[in-house]
Scaffold this motif. Structure first.
Motif, mmCIF file in Angstrom:
data_model
loop_
_atom_site.group_PDB
_atom_site.id
_atom_site.type_symbol
_atom_site.label_atom_id
_atom_site.label_comp_id
_atom_site.label_asym_id
_atom_site.label_seq_id
_atom_site.Cartn_x
_atom_site.Cartn_y
_atom_site.Cartn_z
ATOM 1 N N GLY A 289 107.802 -19.102 72.059
ATOM 2 C CA GLY A 289 108.302 -17.924 72.750
ATOM 3 C C GLY A 289 108.319 -16.681 71.876
ATOM 4 N N GLY A 290 107.942 -16.842 70.597
ATOM 5 C CA GLY A 290 107.936 -15.706 69.668
ATOM 6 C C GLY A 290 106.803 -14.742 69.960
ATOM 7 N N ILE A 291 106.921 -13.519 69.436
ATOM 8 C CA ILE A 291 105.947 -12.450 69.717
ATOM 9 C C ILE A 291 105.321 -11.975 68.408
ATOM 10 C CG2 ILE A 291 105.623 -10.113 70.630
ATOM 11 C CD1 ILE A 291 108.033 -10.657 72.472
ATOM 12 N N LEU A 292 104.011 -11.830 68.445
ATOM 13 C CA LEU A 292 103.264 -11.236 67.331
ATOM 14 C C LEU A 292 102.665 -9.917 67.800
ATOM 15 C CD1 LEU A 292 100.814 -12.853 64.849
ATOM 16 C CD2 LEU A 292 100.010 -10.951 66.245
ATOM 17 N N VAL A 293 102.864 -8.864 67.031
ATOM 18 C CA VAL A 293 102.243 -7.570 67.291
ATOM 19 C C VAL A 293 101.426 -7.195 66.061
ATOM 20 C CG1 VAL A 293 102.617 -5.107 67.694
ATOM 21 C CG2 VAL A 293 104.026 -6.792 68.888
ATOM 22 N N ALA A 294 100.186 -6.822 66.268
ATOM 23 C CA ALA A 294 99.293 -6.461 65.159
ATOM 24 C C ALA A 294 98.692 -5.092 65.398
ATOM 25 C CB ALA A 294 98.191 -7.506 64.999
ATOM 26 N N SER A 295 98.519 -4.361 64.303
ATOM 27 C CA SER A 295 97.930 -3.023 64.358
ATOM 28 C C SER A 295 96.581 -3.054 63.648
ATOM 29 C CB SER A 295 98.862 -2.026 63.665
ATOM 30 O OG SER A 295 98.238 -0.773 63.504
ATOM 31 N N PHE A 296 95.546 -2.575 64.328
ATOM 32 C CA PHE A 296 94.197 -2.580 63.769
ATOM 33 C C PHE A 296 93.557 -1.195 63.906
ATOM 34 C CE2 PHE A 296 94.568 -6.996 65.570
ATOM 35 C CZ PHE A 296 94.722 -7.643 64.342
ATOM 36 N N ALA A 297 92.867 -0.793 62.840
ATOM 37 C CA ALA A 297 92.102 0.451 62.904
ATOM 38 C C ALA A 297 90.692 0.213 63.430
ATOM 39 C CB ALA A 297 92.036 1.087 61.523
ATOM 40 N N GLY A 298 90.170 -1.018 63.226
ATOM 41 C CA GLY A 298 88.797 -1.314 63.614
ATOM 42 C C GLY A 298 88.691 -2.230 64.819
ATOM 43 N N LEU A 299 87.677 -2.018 65.613
ATOM 44 C CA LEU A 299 87.452 -2.822 66.802
ATOM 45 C C LEU A 299 87.134 -4.268 66.434
ATOM 46 C CD1 LEU A 299 87.083 -2.964 69.892
ATOM 47 C CD2 LEU A 299 84.707 -2.236 69.544
ATOM 48 N N GLU A 300 86.395 -4.464 65.335
ATOM 49 C CA GLU A 300 86.001 -5.810 64.935
ATOM 50 C C GLU A 300 87.220 -6.689 64.645
ATOM 51 O OE1 GLU A 300 82.792 -2.956 64.350
ATOM 52 O OE2 GLU A 300 84.877 -3.021 63.653
ATOM 53 N N GLN A 301 88.225 -6.120 63.994
ATOM 54 C CA GLN A 301 89.444 -6.886 63.716
ATOM 55 C C GLN A 301 90.151 -7.278 65.008
ATOM 56 O OE1 GLN A 301 91.312 -3.984 61.027
ATOM 57 N NE2 GLN A 301 91.311 -5.583 59.459
ATOM 58 N N LEU A 302 90.204 -6.334 65.937
ATOM 59 C CA LEU A 302 90.833 -6.625 67.221
ATOM 60 C C LEU A 302 90.122 -7.778 67.933
ATOM 61 C CD1 LEU A 302 92.746 -5.854 69.626
ATOM 62 C CD2 LEU A 302 90.894 -4.358 70.400
ATOM 63 N N VAL A 303 88.803 -7.729 67.963
ATOM 64 C CA VAL A 303 88.024 -8.762 68.648
ATOM 65 C C VAL A 303 88.241 -10.121 67.988
ATOM 66 C CG1 VAL A 303 85.680 -9.538 69.174
ATOM 67 C CG2 VAL A 303 86.303 -7.136 69.502
ATOM 68 N N SER A 304 88.251 -10.152 66.654
ATOM 69 C CA SER A 304 88.463 -11.413 65.931
ATOM 70 C C SER A 304 89.840 -11.989 66.234
ATOM 71 C CB SER A 304 88.313 -11.194 64.425
ATOM 72 O OG SER A 304 86.998 -10.819 64.100
ATOM 73 N N ALA A 305 90.861 -11.125 66.200
ATOM 74 C CA ALA A 305 92.225 -11.595 66.466
ATOM 75 C C ALA A 305 92.365 -12.093 67.901
ATOM 76 C CB ALA A 305 93.214 -10.462 66.192
#
Length: 409
Positions: free
Chosen positions: A348-364
Motif C-alpha cells: 500500500g506504500g507510494i513511490l514518487v520519482a522525479s525525472f528530467a529525461g524521458l528515457e528514465q521515465l520509460v525505464s521506471a
C-alpha cells in the motif's frame, strides 16, 4: 622611436600616484589622455587630447614619439578593459611600459569587502547586456559589471529582475571611487531600478544568502529559504515540483520515508514536517550534500531527518521499511534502485520519482508495471513570471516528469 609610458590614475588624481610616477609625468615633454584626465594638469604644454577618433589620436602619439618620450594617462589599470590592448596592437610590447593604478573592480570589491578571486567580470561599456546574461546563468557568487551612461545601474538591476534567477542578487553601486564624493551603496534590484547614481560607477552583483524565514507554511517552503550548493545554487527540486510531489506522496503522521538522492534536502524536510513523529531517511552520496541537508534541517527547525551518506541502492537494505519513497533521478543505477525500493516498500506504500529525461521515465514505468504496480505520471512544464519595463513575461523552468506508483496490498 621613444618610449610610451601608460600611467593608470584614479578619481583622486595625481595625489593617488607614487612619487616616482608623479616625477615621470612632470619630466615628460608630452602628456596625453582624455580631457577628463588632462584636467589635472591645467596649462601644461605638450598635451595631446584623446577624442572620439582613436586613429587620429594614435597618429598624433606616433608623431610625438619620434621626437620625445610620451606619458599616456588612462583610468585605473589600462590593461584591464582599458586602452592598453589597443596601445599594444598599435605600438607593440617593446615600445611601451605600463604603470597601473588599482582597477575599478578591485576598488569596488575592497569597498564592499567582497573577495573577488572568483568573480565574473563583464564589461557593459558600449556593449549589450548579453554577456551579463551569460555570466549570470551559472549563478556565480559575484559578478562585477563595468557600466556606461546607457547601461546604468538601474538598467542592470532591471535586466537582472527580468532574468528572474533562481537565487536573488543584491546590487552594490560603487560610484566615483577614490574621489572625495565617493559613494558606495548596497540595495535590492527593485530599489536600484528607481534610482540615479553618480558617474563613473561600477556595479557588483552579489548572490544573496538564503533567507531565514520568520515563519513557515505547512507545506511549500520557497526555494530561497534553503541553503544550496555554492557552485550549483539552482540544483534542487524546485518549489512547484516539490509541492506536487508532496501531494502525490499522500503523507500521514508517524510514517517512515526515504528520500533517495536528497541533494539539499528540500523534499526530505517538507516530508519530515508533515509526518509528525515519523522519520525521513535522506540518502545523499556527497559530503557537501549531507552537510547542506544538516544545515537546512537546523535552520528550518527539523529534527526527524536522518542523513545517510551513501550511494543507492547499497544502503537501502539497511534502512527501516518505508511507507513512502521519493526518488530524485536514479542515473545509471535506476533499475537497481527500483529493485531495492520494490523490495522494501510496505504494501500500500507510494513511490514518487522525479525525472528530467524521458528515457528514465520509460525505464521506471516498464519495470514497475512488470512488478504489477500501478503507475501514473505527469509532465510538468512550468514558467514563472518576471517583470519587464512595462508588463511581465514568463521564464520557463526545465521540464520534469513526476511518476507515482503504488505497491499492491
Amino acid at each position: 622611436m621613444h618610449l610610451l609610458s601608460i600611467v593608470g590614475i584614479g578619481a583622486d588624481g595625481p595625489r593617488g600616484l607614487s612619487a616616482d610616477t608623479q616625477a615621470l609625468i612632470a619630466q615628460s615633454p608630452v602628456i596625453a589622455g582624455s580631457a577628463e584626465q588632462l584636467r589635472w594638469w591645467p596649462g601644461r604644454s605638450g598635451r595631446i587630447e584623446m577624442g572620439a577618433d582613436l586613429a587620429a589620436f594614435f597618429a598624433q602619439l606616433e608623431q610625438a614619439l619620434t621626437e620625445a618620450p610620451v606619458v599616456l594617462v588612462a583610468t585605473g589599470d589600462p590593461l584591464y578593459f582599458g586602452i592598453g590592448r589597443l596601445v599594444l596592437e598599435r605600438f607593440g610590447r617593446e615600445q611601451v611600459r605600463f604603470m597601473p593604478h588599482l582597477s575599478s573592480v578591485q576598488l569596488a570589491c575592497s569597498r564592499a569587502k567582497l573577495p573577488w578571486q572568483e568573480a565574473a567580470v563583464v564589461s557593459a561599456h558600449g556593449r549589450s547586456l548579453e554577456k551579463l546574461g551569460e555570466a549570470l546563468r551559472p549563478l556565480p557568487e559575484l559578478v562585477a559589471v563595468l557600466t556606461d551612461p546607457v547601461n546604468t545601474p538601474a538598467r542592470i538591476a532591471r535586466f537582472v529582475l527580468d532574468l528572474a534567477p533562481v537565487t536573488p542578487y543584491r546590487l552594490w553601486v560603487c560610484a566615483r571611487l577614490g574621489a572625495e564624493d565617493e559613494q558606495v551603496e548596497c540595495l535590492g534590484c527593485e530599489q536600484a531600478c528607481e534610482r540615479d547614481f553618480g558617474e563613473p560607477n561600477v556595479v557588483l552583483l552579489e548572490r544573496a544568502p538564503a533567507r531565514t524565514p520568520a515563519s513557515l507554511p505547512a507545506v511549500g517552503i520557497f526555494d530561497d529559504h534553503f541553503v544550496t550548493f555554492s557552485d550549483k545554487p539552482g540544483l534542487m527540486t524546485k518549489y512547484e515540483v516539490r509541492v506536487l510531489a508532496i501531494a502525490y506522496l499522500q503523507l500521514e503522521r508517524g510514517q517512515v520515508c526515504w528520500d533517495i538522492g536528497s541533494g539539499t534536502g528540500s523534499v526530505a524536510i517538507e516530508m519530515a514536517r508533515l509526518i509528525g513523529g515519523g522519520s525521513v531517511y535522506a540518502i545523499e552520496k556527497t559530503e557537501a550534500g549531507c552537510l547542506l541537508i544538516e544545515a537546512n534541517c537546523a535552520r528550518l527547525g527539523v529534527c526527524n531527518v536522518r542523513v545517510r551518506r551513501a550511494r543507492a541502492p547499497e544502503v537501502l537494505a539497511e534502512l527501516p521499511a518505508p511507507d513512502r519513497i521519493f526518488l530524485g533521478g536514479g542515473g545509471r543505477q535506476l533499475v537497481a534502485i527500483l529493485e531495492a525500493c520494490t523490495a522494501g516498500l510496505r504494501p500500500g506504500g507510494i513511490l514518487v520519482a522525479s525525472f528530467a529525461g524521458l528515457e528514465q521515465l520509460v525505464s521506471a514505468q516498464a519495470y514497475l508495471l512488470k512488478q504489477g504496480w500501478s503507475v501514473q505520471y505527469t509532465h510538468l512544464q512550468i514558467a514563472r513570471s518576471a517583470s519587464l519595463a512595462s508588463g511581465s513575461r514568463l521564464v520557463p523552468l526545465n521540464p520534469v516528469f513526476l511518476l507515482r506508483s503504488t505497491r499492491p496490498l
